[in-house]
Design a protein around this motif. Structure first.
Motif, short mmCIF file in Angstrom:
data_model
loop_
_atom_site.label_atom_id
_atom_site.label_comp_id
_atom_site.label_asym_id
_atom_site.label_seq_id
_atom_site.Cartn_x
_atom_site.Cartn_y
_atom_site.Cartn_z
N PRO A 68 -60.33 6.75 -5.34
CA PRO A 68 -60.74 8.13 -5.03
C PRO A 68 -62.20 8.23 -4.59
N GLY A 69 -63.08 7.39 -5.13
CA GLY A 69 -64.49 7.43 -4.73
C GLY A 69 -64.67 7.13 -3.26
N ALA A 70 -63.95 6.17 -2.74
CA ALA A 70 -64.04 5.82 -1.32
C ALA A 70 -63.52 6.98 -0.46
N ALA A 71 -62.46 7.63 -0.91
CA ALA A 71 -61.91 8.77 -0.17
C ALA A 71 -62.90 9.94 -0.17
N LEU A 72 -63.57 10.18 -1.30
CA LEU A 72 -64.57 11.24 -1.37
C LEU A 72 -65.76 10.94 -0.48
N ASN A 73 -66.16 9.68 -0.41
CA ASN A 73 -67.26 9.29 0.48
C ASN A 73 -66.88 9.52 1.94
N ALA A 74 -65.66 9.20 2.29
CA ALA A 74 -65.19 9.42 3.67
C ALA A 74 -65.15 10.91 3.98
N LEU A 75 -64.67 11.72 3.02
CA LEU A 75 -64.63 13.16 3.21
C LEU A 75 -66.04 13.70 3.44
N ALA A 76 -67.01 13.26 2.65
CA ALA A 76 -68.40 13.73 2.79
C ALA A 76 -68.98 13.33 4.14
N ARG A 77 -68.68 12.12 4.58
CA ARG A 77 -69.20 11.63 5.87
C ARG A 77 -68.63 12.46 7.03
N ILE A 78 -67.32 12.71 7.01
CA ILE A 78 -66.69 13.50 8.06
C ILE A 78 -67.18 14.94 8.01
N LEU A 79 -67.34 15.48 6.81
CA LEU A 79 -67.82 16.85 6.64
C LEU A 79 -69.21 17.02 7.27
N ARG A 80 -70.11 16.08 7.02
CA ARG A 80 -71.45 16.15 7.63
C ARG A 80 -71.36 16.12 9.15
N ALA A 81 -70.49 15.27 9.68
CA ALA A 81 -70.34 15.18 11.13
C ALA A 81 -69.80 16.49 11.72
N LYS A 82 -68.80 17.07 11.08
CA LYS A 82 -68.21 18.32 11.58
C LYS A 82 -69.20 19.47 11.50
N LEU A 83 -69.97 19.55 10.43
CA LEU A 83 -70.98 20.61 10.31
C LEU A 83 -72.04 20.45 11.40
N GLY A 84 -72.36 19.23 11.76
CA GLY A 84 -73.31 18.98 12.83
C GLY A 84 -72.77 19.33 14.21
N ARG A 85 -71.45 19.44 14.33
CA ARG A 85 -70.82 19.78 15.61
C ARG A 85 -70.46 21.26 15.72
N GLY A 86 -71.00 22.07 14.81
CA GLY A 86 -70.80 23.51 14.92
C GLY A 86 -69.71 24.11 14.05
N TYR A 87 -69.01 23.31 13.28
CA TYR A 87 -68.03 23.86 12.36
C TYR A 87 -68.76 24.53 11.19
N GLU A 88 -68.14 25.56 10.62
CA GLU A 88 -68.70 26.26 9.48
C GLU A 88 -67.70 26.25 8.35
N ASP A 89 -68.22 26.31 7.12
CA ASP A 89 -67.37 26.35 5.94
C ASP A 89 -66.60 27.67 5.93
N ARG A 90 -65.29 27.59 5.83
CA ARG A 90 -64.46 28.80 5.84
C ARG A 90 -64.74 29.67 4.61
N LYS A 91 -65.07 29.05 3.49
CA LYS A 91 -65.30 29.80 2.25
C LYS A 91 -66.62 30.56 2.26
N ALA A 92 -67.56 30.14 3.10
CA ALA A 92 -68.88 30.78 3.13
C ALA A 92 -68.84 32.17 3.74
N GLY A 93 -67.92 32.45 4.64
CA GLY A 93 -67.89 33.74 5.32
C GLY A 93 -66.99 34.65 4.63
#
Length: 93
Positions: A68-93
């Motif tokens: 699970p730790g490796a999967a969480l690290n991958a999720l965090a890495r992809i999340l940073r990349a997507k936020l850098g490409r203009g995606y926004e957290d759905r829960k924030a709005g």
């Protein structure tokens, strides 16, 4: 009358899911990207990724990880990349 105190709850240190959107009407773009970490039957973990146009089933991909730790690290890495490409957290709005 006073209520008894609620049971303490342990919050996860690392997010186990993410739901992102990128909406740009000028470009006719309404997209979503979802990720979740799922345990499997053998002690490993799967990173489920789903993306596409809002309102559609989109595409789905399951990435196996050794724990699970490796999967969480991958999720965090992809999340940073997507936020850098203009995606926004759905829960924030």
């Amino acid at each position: 009358m006073r209520r008894p105190p609620a049971e303490p709850r342990q919050l996860p240190l690392f997010t186990e899911s993410a739901s992102l959107v990128r909406i740009r009407p000028a470009l006719k773009e309404w997209r979503y990207y979802r990720m979740e970490v799922w345990p499997d039957l053998f002690g490993r973990a799967l990173l489920m990724r789903q993306w596409g146009r809002i309102g559609t089933e989109g595409h789905r991909r399951l990435d196996p990880h050794p724990d699970p730790g490796a999967a969480l690290n991958a999720l965090a890495r992809i999340l940073r990349a997507k936020l850098g490409r203009g995606y926004e957290d759905r829960k924030a709005g």
